[in-house]
Design an enzyme around this catalytic site. Structure first.
Site, PDB file in Angstrom:
ATOM      1  N   TYR A   1     -51.981 -74.649  23.976  1.00 12.90           N
ATOM      2  CA  TYR A   1     -52.230 -74.839  25.087  1.00 12.90           C
ATOM      3  C   TYR A   1     -52.952 -73.410  26.544  1.00 12.90           C
ATOM      4  CZ  TYR A   1     -49.418 -78.712  24.742  1.00 12.90           C
ATOM      5  OH  TYR A   1     -48.404 -79.878  24.551  1.00 12.90           O
TER       6      TYR A   1
ATOM      7  N   LYS B   1     -18.323 -67.063  29.487  1.00 12.28           N
ATOM      8  CA  LYS B   1     -18.752 -67.253  30.242  1.00 12.28           C
ATOM      9  C   LYS B   1     -19.976 -67.619  29.636  1.00 12.28           C
ATOM     10  CE  LYS B   1     -21.211 -63.731  33.394  1.00 12.28           C
ATOM     11  NZ  LYS B   1     -20.121 -62.935  33.404  1.00 12.28           N
TER      12      LYS B   1
HETATM   13  C1  PLP Z   1     -20.296 -61.616  33.204  1.00 11.14           C
HETATM   14  C2  PLP Z   1     -19.078 -60.651  34.091  1.00 11.14           C
HETATM   15  C3  PLP Z   1     -19.381 -59.659  33.329  1.00 11.14           C
HETATM   16  C4  PLP Z   1     -19.173 -59.021  32.049  1.00 11.14           C
HETATM   17  O1  PLP Z   1     -20.679 -58.697  32.939  1.00 11.14           O
HETATM   18  P1  PLP Z   1     -21.781 -57.559  31.400  1.00 11.14           P
HETATM   19  O2  PLP Z   1     -22.428 -57.047  31.983  1.00 11.14           O
HETATM   20  O3  PLP Z   1     -21.884 -59.206  30.703  1.00 11.14           O
HETATM   21  O4  PLP Z   1     -20.420 -56.629  30.321  1.00 11.14           O
HETATM   22  C5  PLP Z   1     -17.793 -58.588  33.906  1.00 11.14           C
HETATM   23  N1  PLP Z   1     -16.988 -59.706  35.372  1.00 11.14           N
HETATM   24  C6  PLP Z   1     -17.951 -60.677  35.947  1.00 11.14           C
HETATM   25  C7  PLP Z   1     -16.878 -60.963  37.156  1.00 11.14           C
HETATM   26  C8  PLP Z   1     -18.755 -61.184  35.451  1.00 11.14           C
HETATM   27  O5  PLP Z   1     -18.861 -62.476  36.145  1.00 11.14           O
END
Ligand code: PLP
Length: 356
Positions: free
Chosen positions: A254, A35
Site C-alpha cells: 500500500y 493484567k
Molecule cells: C502493571 C503494574 C505493575 C508492573 O509493572 P512492570 O513495569 O510491568 O513491572 C506494577 N504495579 C502496578 C500497580 C501495575 O499496574
C-alpha cells in the site's frame, strides 16, 4: 482463527524469570502483574505457570472471577478496585483482594454489609498522579480504614513509580521519600515494578510487583533483557506464504512506500496488524526468516507483511518466520515501531493461536 500465526508461550522461561525476580528481591513476596491478559501472554496460562507466586494482580473483578472459575488458588488482587456495593460484596464473598484508591471506596467499605472482611491495599499517590490518595486525603482515609471491621487488619500500603525505568532520574527517590512520610511503618508495603526490582533494592520492602520482567522483557529502553538474564516468554511466529521476484523500481505494498533498489525476491509473510503486528513498523524492522534477519519492506497490512529476502535467497514458501521472541527481542521491534514492548505483546489479538 488463523492457523498460521502462533504465539508460543514458553512456561520454562516464565519460571526462570520468576526465579530472577526472587534473585533480585530474595526477602520480598511477589505480586505478579497479569493484567492485560498477562501482557497478551494468556492470563490463565501464566497464572497456572506460576504456582509459587504469592499474589496475582489483575485489572478488574471479572478477571479475578475467571481465574477462580479455572481453579487458580493463589491470592488475587484487583488493581482498579470496586466501583459499587455489589462489586464489593461479590469480591469479599469470593475472597478477592482489592486496591483502594478513593475516598468513595472507603465510604463503600464503611457502609456495605460484607459476608466476610475483605483484604485491601491502600494506594498512595506519591507523584505519578494517576491512582492513589494524596497526602491530605490519606491522613483522613487512614483513620477511617484502621477502624473498619469490614477489612482485614492490617491492610497494606502501595504506590507506583512513574519513572523507575530512568535509572538516574531523582523522581523515584522523591516518590520513595513521599511514601515513607505517608506510610505507617507497621503496615505491609509494596512499591517496586520491574524497573525498581532490578535497579532499586531499597524499594523492595514486603511485596514486589513485577510485570514486564516476568515476560522476559527489559523494563529499560536502553538495556536488553539478556543483560539481566531474562528469557523471552512469547515467540510470535508465522510462515512465508508467497515470494515475488521483483524488478528494480517495483513498489511494494500500500502506498508504494518501498521501491526495490535492484532485482530482488520479496517474501510475503502471513501476519499483519490484525494479529497485533504493529502497523507503524518501519521499513527495515528486523524479521527472522529461517533464522536470518530480513528487513521488513513496505507497509504492514491487516493480514500480511512483505520482507526483503536478499539475506536468505534460498527461502521458499512454507519457511518459518519469527516476528519476535526467541532470536529477535520484541524490544527491537518496538524500537522500530515507535512504541514499547509492553504494547506489542499486549496487543496480540484473539485470532492468534497461543501454544504452551
Ligand atoms: C502493571 C503494574 C505493575 C508492573 O509493572 P512492570 O513495569 O510491568 O513491572 C506494577 N504495579 C502496578 C500497580 C501495575 O499496574
Amino acid at each position: 482463527m488463523s492457523t498460521r500465526v502462533t504465539a508460543h508461550i514458553n512456561l520454562d522461561a516464565l519460571k526462570h524469570n520468576f526465579q530472577r525476580v526472587k534473585d533480585y528481591a530474595p526477602n520480598a513476596k511477589v505480586m505478579a502483574a497479569i493484567k492485560g491478559n498477562a501482557y497478551g501472554h494468556g492470563m490463565l496460562e501464566v497464572a497456572t505457570g506460576l504456582p509459587e507466586v504469592d499474589m496475582l494482580a489483575v485489572e478488574r473483578p471479572a478477571q479475578a472471577y475467571q481465574l477462580r472459575d479455572h481453579g487458580i488458588e493463589q491470592p488475587i488482587i484487583v488493581l482498579g478496585g470496586f466501583d459499587d456495593e455489589l462489586e464489593l460484596q461479590e469480591m469479599a464473598a469470593q475472597g478477592i483482594m482489592s486496591v483502594v484508591h478513593t475516598t468513595a471506596q472507603v465510604s463503600l467499605l464503611e457502609n456495605t454489609d460484607l459476608i466476610q472482611p475483605i483484604a485491601i491495599w491502600a494506594k498512595l499517590n506519591t507523584g505519578m498522579n494517576r491512582l492513589g490518595f494524596s497526602e491530605q486525603a490519606f491522613s483522613v482515609a487512614y483513620q477511617r480504614l484502621t477502624k473498619l471491621n469490614n477489612i482485614q487488619q492490617p491492610f497494606g500500603l502501595m504506590t507506583h513509580f512513574a519513572r523507575a525505568d530512568e535509572i538516574d532520574n531523582p523522581a523515584t527517590a522523591n516518590q520513595v521519600k513521599c511514601f515513607d512520610q505517608m506510610a505507617d511503618k507497621e503496615l505491609p508495603q509494596s512499591l517496586s515494578n520491574s524497573a525498581a526490582i532490578i535497579s532499586r533494592p531499597e524499594t523492595h520492602r514486603d511485596y514486589v510487583r513485577p510485570g514486564i520482567m516476568l515476560y522476559g522483557i527489559s523494563p529499560f529502553s536502553d538495556q536488553v533483557a539478556e543483560a539481566f538474564d531474562l528469557k523471552p516468554v512469547m515467540t510470535l511466529s508465522s510462515r512465508l506464504i508467497d515470494i515475488n521476484v521483483c524488478k528494480k523500481g517495483d513498489a511494494v505494498g500500500y502506498g508504494g512506500t518501498w521501491v526495490c533498489p535492484e532485482d530482488m525476491p520479496v517474501g510475503v509473510v502471513a501476519v499483519g496488524y490484525g494479529d497485533g503486528y504493529p502497523r507503524h513498523a518501519k521499513n527495515g524492522t528486523p524479521v527472522l526468516v529461517n533464522d536470518t534477519i530480513c528487513p521488513l519492506v513496505g507497509r504492514v497490512s491487516m493480514d500480511l507483511i512483505t520482507v526483503d529476502l536478499r539475506p536468505t535467497p534460498m527461502a521458499k514458501i512454507g519457511d518459518p518466520v519469527v516476528l519476535w521472541g526467541e532470536g529477535l527481542p520484541v524490544e527491537t521491534v518496538a524500537l522500530h515501531s515507535e512504541t514499547i514492548a509492553y504494547e506489542l505483546v499486549t496487543k496480540v489479538t484473539e485470532r492468534v493461536r497461543r501454544t504452551t
